[in-house]
Design a protein around this motif. Structure first.
Motif, PDB file in Angstrom:
ATOM      1  N   ARG A  61       9.275 -23.750  -0.077  1.00 14.12           N
ATOM      2  CA  ARG A  61       7.915 -23.464  -0.613  1.00 14.12           C
ATOM      3  C   ARG A  61       8.176 -23.097  -2.068  1.00 14.12           C
ATOM      4  O   ARG A  61       7.061 -23.274  -2.838  1.00 14.12           O
ATOM      5  CB  ARG A  61       7.470 -22.094   0.096  1.00 14.12           C
ATOM      6  CG  ARG A  61       6.985 -22.589   1.604  1.00 14.12           C
ATOM      7  CD  ARG A  61       6.068 -21.440   1.925  1.00 14.12           C
ATOM      8  NE  ARG A  61       5.203 -21.752   2.976  1.00 14.12           N
ATOM      9  CZ  ARG A  61       5.816 -21.616   4.220  1.00 14.12           C
ATOM     10  NH1 ARG A  61       6.937 -20.974   4.460  1.00 14.12           N
ATOM     11  NH2 ARG A  61       4.890 -21.853   5.385  1.00 14.12           N
ATOM     12  N   GLU A  65       8.725 -22.385  10.175  1.00 15.15           N
ATOM     13  CA  GLU A  65       7.262 -22.813   9.984  1.00 15.15           C
ATOM     14  C   GLU A  65       7.039 -23.940   9.527  1.00 15.15           C
ATOM     15  O   GLU A  65       5.784 -24.725   9.993  1.00 15.15           O
ATOM     16  CB  GLU A  65       6.370 -21.580   9.219  1.00 15.15           C
ATOM     17  CG  GLU A  65       6.331 -20.254   9.691  1.00 15.15           C
ATOM     18  CD  GLU A  65       5.517 -19.650   8.717  1.00 15.15           C
ATOM     19  OE1 GLU A  65       5.142 -19.751   7.499  1.00 15.15           O
ATOM     20  OE2 GLU A  65       5.263 -18.282   8.976  1.00 15.15           O
ATOM     21  N   ILE A  66       7.850 -24.579   8.670  1.00 17.37           N
ATOM     22  CA  ILE A  66       7.794 -25.946   8.047  1.00 17.37           C
ATOM     23  C   ILE A  66       8.682 -26.955   8.954  1.00 17.37           C
ATOM     24  O   ILE A  66       8.168 -28.128   9.273  1.00 17.37           O
ATOM     25  CB  ILE A  66       8.108 -25.926   6.747  1.00 17.37           C
ATOM     26  CG1 ILE A  66       7.513 -25.066   5.799  1.00 17.37           C
ATOM     27  CG2 ILE A  66       8.292 -27.496   6.336  1.00 17.37           C
ATOM     28  CD1 ILE A  66       7.843 -24.970   4.582  1.00 17.37           C
ATOM     29  N   ARG A  87       1.326 -24.559   2.077  1.00 18.21           N
ATOM     30  CA  ARG A  87       1.906 -25.689   3.173  1.00 18.21           C
ATOM     31  C   ARG A  87       2.500 -26.757   2.431  1.00 18.21           C
ATOM     32  O   ARG A  87       2.407 -26.996   1.337  1.00 18.21           O
ATOM     33  CB  ARG A  87       0.798 -26.045   4.092  1.00 18.21           C
ATOM     34  CG  ARG A  87      -0.211 -26.830   3.219  1.00 18.21           C
ATOM     35  CD  ARG A  87      -1.705 -27.046   4.210  1.00 18.21           C
ATOM     36  NE  ARG A  87      -2.473 -27.859   3.206  1.00 18.21           N
ATOM     37  CZ  ARG A  87      -2.709 -29.154   3.234  1.00 18.21           C
ATOM     38  NH1 ARG A  87      -1.871 -29.927   3.750  1.00 18.21           N
ATOM     39  NH2 ARG A  87      -3.642 -29.752   2.571  1.00 18.21           N
ATOM     40  N   TYR A  88       3.496 -27.157   3.225  1.00 13.54           N
ATOM     41  CA  TYR A  88       4.440 -28.095   2.662  1.00 13.54           C
ATOM     42  C   TYR A  88       3.738 -29.590   2.678  1.00 13.54           C
ATOM     43  O   TYR A  88       3.747 -29.985   3.840  1.00 13.54           O
ATOM     44  CB  TYR A  88       5.756 -28.309   3.174  1.00 13.54           C
ATOM     45  CG  TYR A  88       6.804 -29.183   2.487  1.00 13.54           C
ATOM     46  CD1 TYR A  88       7.735 -28.651   1.499  1.00 13.54           C
ATOM     47  CD2 TYR A  88       6.870 -30.578   2.687  1.00 13.54           C
ATOM     48  CE1 TYR A  88       8.453 -29.372   0.787  1.00 13.54           C
ATOM     49  CE2 TYR A  88       7.621 -31.347   1.836  1.00 13.54           C
ATOM     50  CZ  TYR A  88       8.483 -30.610   0.922  1.00 13.54           C
ATOM     51  OH  TYR A  88       9.358 -31.551   0.053  1.00 13.54           O
ATOM     52  N   ASP A  89       3.059 -30.249   1.697  1.00 10.82           N
ATOM     53  CA  ASP A  89       2.473 -31.485   1.509  1.00 10.82           C
ATOM     54  C   ASP A  89       2.706 -32.302   0.322  1.00 10.82           C
ATOM     55  O   ASP A  89       1.564 -32.227  -0.545  1.00 10.82           O
ATOM     56  CB  ASP A  89       1.097 -31.346   2.070  1.00 10.82           C
ATOM     57  CG  ASP A  89       0.319 -32.763   2.515  1.00 10.82           C
ATOM     58  OD1 ASP A  89       1.057 -33.823   2.269  1.00 10.82           O
ATOM     59  OD2 ASP A  89      -1.006 -32.759   2.894  1.00 10.82           O
TER      60      ASP A  89
END
Length: 510
Positions: free
Chosen positions: A77, A116-117, A404-406
């Motif tokens: 993150r 979470e990711i 969030r990872y995007d």
């Protein structure tokens, strides 16, 4: 005039840069000196993984693995441009570890820390899985699990950048040649390597951090009044790079007859990275190189699994480094602990020695180092780095960690803003610099506006940014540490870049 600092950090690898960043963020006056370039040695020679260390479970390193697993998503993150999720495929070799042991290890790996990711592990039928196609037919069963990939040298630079932006002074090509303690102050002499020759500077600091990596024991022993009986074992790790061996996005982890593991990882779009070795090293830590036996070893281990066979003639690049590991008397180099120890000599002005460690746990190491130093320096005891993005990592909102990872969503927006950029270049820019890429592009609206192409894919605008903001001073700094563009350029391109660097008006004092 002798300048005064709260903290002098000796060593510009990942641990030194991480400590400098944390300390500067707590309001301390920080000076970091590195005898060569940032990340020139161990910190740019890793396998480039943010991982818990699945194999360390065999050595009962549960505390270290848990700590590293907890850090994976914090780092994902904080720097989603240079760190990203990667799925690893482990083909099962019935002659090695039994399947039940691997399943148990992966269950622990999934549950030792919150995720979470990253998705959980799973079994894989390699006869039908994409990752099974490049493998020999003997390997029909496997396992898939998650870890992360990192551009290791850029991670160091980003920590140094953040430290500087929070007030730290960062000096590369600067060696601490002596330090003496006088009561509650350290007096240190720095030696700057400049184009015009060697210059010396004396500084004072209330505390010193010895984060000199492979040279940490030597530095500690050379400092009068310092107390440390610790020793390090230098373990050589070498990697080879070959042309791309598979077209899917998975990486591999291979079990070998000697009980070691090696990785085969997608690398720079067109290549595959294979490594690493684990050998005791007794030479000059600044001149470590792969040897023929290591190349043969890595080729042989890859050839046990892949249909396509490789040899030394297929190797397009190699790199080696030494890991300074805390000597725990393990007989096998692979069994030496990758955990770290922080040792604070506070008989007067404090000196904190950093022994061992791994790239995944650098942020936690820095946090623990400041917890030890803060009472001596009157600094804030409040940790902060877990919630702060590294430069360029604020892809969604300026100054904020991604929710969030995007990365792909960010890349699409970046390409829409600059449709004139070729897709490959846009992807590299976004991956390397994240939100800071706009400082490179500025008002440019065409490739021509980025300046001369100094080597394939490297335009003046990027090179100038690296010189002005990232301490790049040589062709190697740019081609191999700030980027891996050296894989795509020849001697003529390197010469053009060196001539361009020499032409800069302030080159001698950069």
């Amino acid at each position: 005039m002798t300048l005064e600092y709260d903290l002098l950090v000796v060593g510009g690898g990942i641990n030194g840069a991480g400590i400098a960043r944390d300390a500067a963020g707590r309001g301390l006056r920080v000076l970091l000196c590195e005898q060569h370039d940032l990340a020139q040695h161990t910190s740019s020679a890793s396998t480039k993984l943010i991982h818990g260390g699945l194999r360390y479970l065999e050595y009962y390193e549960f505390k270290l693995v848990r700590k590293a697993l907890q850090e994976r998503e914090v780092l994902l993150r904080s720097a989603p441009h240079i760190i990203w999720p990667l799925r690893f495929v482990m083909p099962h070799d019935a002659n090695q570890r039994p399947a039940w042991m691997i399943r148990a290890g992966l269950f622990m790996y999934d549950h030792l820390a919150k995720r979470e990711i990253l998705p959980p592990s799973e079994g894989a039928n390699l006869a039908r899985h994409d990752a099974g196609q490049p493998l020999k037919g003997d390997y029909r069963k496997g396992f898939v699990y998650s870890d992360g990939w990192v551009d290791d040298a850029r991670l160091v630079v980003l920590n140094a950048m953040d430290a500087q932006e929070r007030g730290a002074r960062i000096l590369t090509r600067t060696k601490c040649i002596s330090a003496r303690r006088e009561g509650d102050i350290w007096h240190a002499v720095l030696e700057h390597q400049r184009e015009g020759g060697v210059q010396q500077e004396e500084v004072r600091a209330r505390a010193i951090v010895n984060a000199a990596g492979p040279w940490a024991a030597r530095f500690a022993q050379a400092v009068p009044q310092a107390k440390s009986g610790r020793s390090l074992r230098l373990i050589k790790g070498s990697h080879i790079v070959v042309k791309r061996m598979f077209d899917h996005p998975y990486a591999y982890i291979f079990q070998n007859p000697d009980k070691r593991i090696i990785f085969a990882i997608p690398y720079q779009e067109e290549f595959t990275l294979i490594g690493t070795t684990d050998l005791e090293y007794h030479g000059d830590a600044g001149k470590v190189e792969i040897d023929a036996a290591e190349i043969d070893y890595l080729c042989d281990m890859a050839n046990r699994y892949f249909k396509r066979q490789i040899g030394k003639e297929d190797v397009v690049w190699t790199y080696s480094g030494v890991r300074p590991l805390l000597d725990d008397s393990a007989e096998n180099a692979s069994a030496i602990t990758r955990d770290y120890l922080l040792e604070c000599d506070d008989a007067g002005a404090p000196m904190l020695n950093v022994w061992g460690g791994k790239i995944t746990t650098y942020r936690k190491l820095a946090e623990e180092a400041l917890a030890m130093l803060a009472p001596h320096l009157g600094a804030s005891s409040q940790s902060w780095t877990a919630g702060a993005p590294l430069p360029g990592g604020d892809l969604e909102q300026p100054g904020k960690m991604v929710a969030r990872y995007d990365f792909d969503a960010y890349l699409r927006k970046f390409q829409a803003r600059h449709p004139w950029l070729p897709a490959e270049l846009a992807h590299r820019y976004a991956r390397s610099y994240g939100s800071r890429v706009e400082q490179i592009i500025g008002q440019a609206d065409s490739l021509a506006a980025l300046g001369e192409e100094l080597s394939p894919g490297l335009y003046e605008a990027e090179a100038r940014y690296l010189v002005q903001h990232e301490w790049a001073r040589s062709a190697d700094d740019i081609l191999w540490r700030r980027s891996k563009l050296g894989l795509h350029c020849g001697p003529q391109h390197r010469g053009r870049l060196e001539a361009w660097l020499a032409s800069l008006p302030d080159h001698a004092t950069l």
